[in-house]
Design an enzyme around this catalytic site. Sequence first.
Site, PDB file in Angstrom:
ATOM      1  N   VAL A 252       0.854  -1.183   0.000  1.00  0.00           N
ATOM      2  CA  VAL A 252       0.000   0.000   0.000  1.00  0.00           C
ATOM      3  C   VAL A 252       0.895   1.240   0.000  1.00  0.00           C
ATOM      4  O   VAL A 252       1.720   1.420   0.906  1.00  0.00           O
ATOM      5  CB  VAL A 252      -0.945   0.020   1.217  1.00  0.00           C
TER       6      VAL A 252
ATOM      7  N   HIS B  50       3.181   3.820   6.155  1.00  0.00           N
ATOM      8  CA  HIS B  50       2.573   3.285   7.368  1.00  0.00           C
ATOM      9  C   HIS B  50       3.593   2.510   8.172  1.00  0.00           C
ATOM     10  O   HIS B  50       4.487   1.875   7.614  1.00  0.00           O
ATOM     11  CB  HIS B  50       1.377   2.387   7.031  1.00  0.00           C
TER      12      HIS B  50
HETATM   13  P1  5GP Z   1       2.544  -3.200   3.321  1.00  0.00           P
HETATM   14  O1  5GP Z   1       2.774  -4.550   2.706  1.00  0.00           O
HETATM   15  O2  5GP Z   1       2.232  -2.140   2.302  1.00  0.00           O
HETATM   16  O3  5GP Z   1       3.642  -2.789   4.283  1.00  0.00           O
HETATM   17  O4  5GP Z   1       1.296  -3.378   4.287  1.00  0.00           O
HETATM   18  C1  5GP Z   1       0.006  -3.114   3.893  1.00  0.00           C
HETATM   19  C2  5GP Z   1      -0.881  -3.660   4.987  1.00  0.00           C
HETATM   20  O5  5GP Z   1      -2.173  -3.106   4.821  1.00  0.00           O
HETATM   21  C3  5GP Z   1      -1.046  -5.174   4.959  1.00  0.00           C
HETATM   22  O6  5GP Z   1      -0.627  -5.735   6.205  1.00  0.00           O
HETATM   23  C4  5GP Z   1      -2.542  -5.382   4.709  1.00  0.00           C
HETATM   24  O7  5GP Z   1      -3.085  -6.469   5.430  1.00  0.00           O
HETATM   25  C5  5GP Z   1      -3.134  -4.066   5.151  1.00  0.00           C
HETATM   26  N1  5GP Z   1      -4.345  -3.673   4.443  1.00  0.00           N
HETATM   27  C6  5GP Z   1      -4.535  -3.681   3.098  1.00  0.00           C
HETATM   28  N2  5GP Z   1      -5.762  -3.238   2.785  1.00  0.00           N
HETATM   29  C7  5GP Z   1      -6.368  -2.932   3.977  1.00  0.00           C
HETATM   30  C8  5GP Z   1      -7.664  -2.444   4.292  1.00  0.00           C
HETATM   31  O8  5GP Z   1      -8.513  -2.171   3.446  1.00  0.00           O
HETATM   32  N3  5GP Z   1      -7.944  -2.257   5.615  1.00  0.00           N
HETATM   33  C9  5GP Z   1      -7.029  -2.539   6.595  1.00  0.00           C
HETATM   34  N4  5GP Z   1      -7.398  -2.318   7.857  1.00  0.00           N
HETATM   35  N5  5GP Z   1      -5.792  -3.006   6.312  1.00  0.00           N
HETATM   36  C10 5GP Z   1      -5.466  -3.219   5.026  1.00  0.00           C
END
Ligand code: 5GP
Length: 117
Positions: free
Chosen positions: A97, A101
């Site tokens: 995403v 974060h």
């Molecule tokens: P990344 O891989 O970008 O560091 O982490 C993205 C995180 O966002 C993942 O752990 C995934 O489960 C979480 N995530 C993706 N879409 C959503 C959503 O719509 N709502 C929530 N609460 N978490 C999400």
Amino acid sequence: MSEQCIFCKISAGTIPAKRIYEDDDVLAFADIAPQAPVHVLVIPRRHIPSLDGLTEADRGLAGHLLERVAHIARLLGVAEAGYRTIINTHDDGGQEVYHIHVHLLAGKRIGPMVARA
Ligand code: 5GP
Ligand code: ZN
């Protein structure tokens, strides 16, 4: 606010999430696919795509974000036992995403590294 960004939509309240903490600049909510008993994502409300997009002008916000992560860990009662914080950046870092974060993982003993496919 980026129109296509899922975390901007969560910040705005147009997509639901289990909100853990919020102030004017920062929001924390439960990860939809938790990797630990406690798995919270902490974001700035402002759309910054990745850690790689941070600039000198973001120092205040970045400091606030990190300080709030520690605050939220205390709020959740996991600070003393400990927790893992992760920021994934770009493809090799596993970023899915593109709204910066911090993952806050706690509630179990997490190994030396978290590797996610
Ligand atoms: P990344 O891989 O970008 O560091 O982490 C993205 C995180 O966002 C993942 O752990 C995934 O489960 C979480 N995530 C993706 N879409 C959503 C959503 O719509 N709502 C929530 N609460 N978490 C999400
Ligand atoms: Zn965004």
